[in-house]
Design a protein around this motif. Structure first.
Motif, short mmCIF file in Angstrom:
data_model
loop_
_atom_site.label_atom_id
_atom_site.label_comp_id
_atom_site.label_asym_id
_atom_site.label_seq_id
_atom_site.Cartn_x
_atom_site.Cartn_y
_atom_site.Cartn_z
N GLY A 241 0.70 -1.41 -0.16
CA GLY A 241 0.14 -0.59 -0.04
C GLY A 241 1.25 1.34 -0.04
N ILE A 242 0.40 2.33 -0.75
CA ILE A 242 1.71 3.83 -0.75
C ILE A 242 0.14 5.11 -0.72
N ILE A 243 0.37 5.31 0.08
CA ILE A 243 -0.39 7.17 0.64
C ILE A 243 0.28 7.84 -0.44
N VAL A 244 -0.27 8.55 -1.87
CA VAL A 244 0.04 9.21 -2.47
C VAL A 244 -0.73 10.94 -1.80
N ASP A 245 -0.26 11.13 -1.26
CA ASP A 245 -0.77 12.91 -0.73
C ASP A 245 -0.18 13.76 -1.20
N HIS A 246 1.78 13.48 -1.34
CA HIS A 246 2.62 14.86 -1.15
C HIS A 246 3.00 14.96 -0.08
N GLN A 247 2.28 14.31 1.43
CA GLN A 247 3.06 15.09 3.30
C GLN A 247 3.53 13.33 3.05
N HIS A 248 2.78 12.79 3.06
CA HIS A 248 3.66 11.15 3.20
C HIS A 248 5.18 10.81 2.97
N SER A 264 0.52 -3.68 -10.89
CA SER A 264 0.09 -5.39 -10.29
C SER A 264 0.70 -5.69 -8.29
N GLN A 265 1.75 -4.32 -8.03
CA GLN A 265 2.14 -4.63 -6.90
C GLN A 265 2.02 -3.48 -6.02
N LEU A 266 1.74 -2.57 -6.55
CA LEU A 266 1.93 -1.34 -5.71
C LEU A 266 0.44 -0.73 -5.67
N MET A 267 -0.65 -0.62 -4.30
CA MET A 267 -2.14 -0.34 -4.18
C MET A 267 -2.02 1.24 -3.89
N LEU A 268 -3.00 1.48 -4.03
CA LEU A 268 -3.18 2.78 -3.50
C LEU A 268 -3.67 3.04 -2.52
N VAL A 269 -3.57 4.03 -1.41
CA VAL A 269 -4.35 3.46 0.14
C VAL A 269 -4.75 5.55 0.52
N THR A 270 -5.21 5.50 0.90
CA THR A 270 -6.18 6.70 1.24
C THR A 270 -5.53 7.38 3.10
N ASP A 271 -5.60 5.59 4.09
CA ASP A 271 -5.75 5.92 5.18
C ASP A 271 -6.35 6.93 5.90
N TYR A 331 -5.57 0.79 -12.58
CA TYR A 331 -5.08 -0.74 -11.91
C TYR A 331 -4.28 -0.24 -10.38
N MET A 332 -3.63 0.41 -10.25
CA MET A 332 -3.59 0.37 -8.65
C MET A 332 -4.63 0.68 -8.03
N ALA A 333 -5.18 1.46 -8.22
CA ALA A 333 -6.74 1.77 -7.35
C ALA A 333 -7.81 1.35 -7.39
N SER A 334 -7.73 0.02 -8.27
CA SER A 334 -9.12 -0.99 -8.59
C SER A 334 -9.02 -2.52 -8.27
N ALA A 335 -7.27 -2.81 -9.21
CA ALA A 335 -7.28 -4.44 -9.53
C ALA A 335 -6.31 -4.67 -8.75
N THR A 336 -5.86 -3.53 -8.22
CA THR A 336 -4.60 -4.40 -7.41
C THR A 336 -5.00 -4.55 -5.98
N PRO A 337 -5.66 -3.53 -5.23
CA PRO A 337 -6.24 -4.41 -4.02
C PRO A 337 -7.54 -5.16 -4.28
N SER A 338 -7.85 -5.52 -5.30
CA SER A 338 -9.17 -6.72 -5.35
C SER A 338 -8.49 -8.00 -5.43
#
Length: 378
Positions: A241-248, A264-271, A331-338
């Motif tokens: 998982g990775i938080i792409v908010d430009h803060q973390h 396929s191995q990096l998924m977007l998360v919000t935290d 893909y990182m926001a849908s297929a990878t986390p699924s």
């Protein structure tokens, strides 16, 4: 039966033009090019001139709509959180409980069980982020609740009425035998909030851990003589998982992770904390509070405290600032986390047999509409 004519649809990583999608009871039953179905022109229920990509799947949602799941671990809170995040394209989420006492853990499990039983369209399971973490890398998690896993907690994590269960643990505080037992009972184990050295992390992976929670953040760093958890995460065959908010993270840290792991191995998360979808800038958090200034959340001592990021914002940050294509970011926001959560047979892509969950984008990638189970909800 609903029939949608979409001018542009992202299917298997490619844009397909003028596609007819048939939807029955919220599930895609048929997809074909318009040229092969001229006779259906009069049967079109809706025409979509904008672009369709799969609905987003977020595995780390601590709150939304002014509600923190820890503070009110109820079905009502889940409904509020899901509604807040759906506005930003998240059609599937995993309510996330951070480190807390056992009573709160059990209440959160009961709330998710109720959501699953009621057929809530957004909820597929739960994420327990702690309390079996490292005090040294606790972030805003309260040290008084951090502890080894007990039988009572194990009984909660392995319940069969919670959908998919994800748990984040620190391997120095959770033995390989415990990780192996969790995995054997169907729990998905991710590693995070840890100061463990590389070899300890590797043993946890061998025991069955398959993911890492918010790559780089709250984990032992990569150095020349000790690769740490970051090194194990980047080198391994796992999902981060990775938080792409430009803060973390610095954008170049995201770029490095993307080039190393791929979509396929990096998924977007919000935290995400309660601030997403809420007007309040200051929201209570245990015995303190979290303040939003711009796009940053901190406690009074300056500690970074989750995010006010939404999934569409994460996608756009990837495209605009990291140089990742929209196709890969989607893909990182849908297929990878699924795939990571084991729900990819029914969620995460636009294909026959999948739920009709879409994000509708304008030409400049602005979010125009959100579809859930074949119905427009934004």
């Amino acid at each position: 039966m609903k029939t949608i004519l979409a001018e542009n649809v992202l299917i298997k990583g490619n844009w397909e033009k003028d596609q007819v999608l048939k939807i029955k009871e919220g599930v895609i039953t048929h997809i074909e090019a318009l040229s092969d179905s001229q006779k259906q022109r009069e049967e079109i229920s809706e025409r979509v001139s904008k672009r369709l990509i799969p609905g987003y799947v977020d595995t780390q949602v601590n709150g939304g709509g002014g509600v923190m799941f820890n503070h009110a671990p109820t079905f009502k809170s889940i409904e509020i959180m899901a509604k807040a995040h759906r506005k930003f394209g998240t059609t599937t989420l995993f309510p996330t409980l951070i480190t807390d006492d056992i009573a709160t853990i059990e209440s959160a499990a009961n709330a998710v069980s109720e959501a699953i039983e009621s057929g809530h369209p957004s909820v597929e399971g739960i994420h327990f982020e702690g309390p079996h973490l490292s005090v040294e890398k606790k972030g805003v998690h309260l040290s008084k609740y951090i502890r080894p896993l007990t039988d009572r907690e194990l009984a909660t994590y392995t319940r069969k009425d919670l959908g998919k269960v994800l748990i984040t643990v620190a391997p120095e505080n959770t033995s390989c035998d415990v990780i192996r037992d969790l995995v054997n009972q169907g729990v998905i184990v991710a590693l995070g909030h840890s100061n463990a050295p590389f070899d300890v992390v590797e043993r946890a992976i061998e025991a069955g851990a398959t993911g890492f929670t918010h790559l780089y953040n709250a984990m032992s760093p990569f150095t020349s003589r000790e690769p740490g958890m970051v090194g194990a995460a980047l080198l391994g065959n796992n999902t981060c998982g990775i938080i792409v908010d430009h803060q973390h993270l610095h954008p170049k840290a995201v770029e490095l992770a993307f080039k190393t792991k791929g979509p396929s191995q990096l998924m977007l998360v919000t935290d995400a904390m309660a601030h997403v979808g809420a007007d309040e800038d200051v929201i209570d958090f245990f015995d303190t509070h979290i303040t939003r200034v711009g796009n940053k959340l901190t406690t009074p001592d300056g500690t970074l405290a989750g995010s006010c990021l939404d999934m569409h914002g994460a996608v756009i940050n990837c495209v605009n600032d990291i140089g990742i294509s929209l196709e890969d970011a989607s893909y990182m926001a849908s297929a990878t986390p699924s795939a990571f959560m084991g729900i990819n047979e029914t969620l995460g892509s636009i294909a026959v047999g999948q739920r009709a969950n879409f994000v509708e984008l304008s030409e400049d990638n602005a979010l125009a509409n959100v579809w859930q189970n074949g119905e427009v909800c934004v």
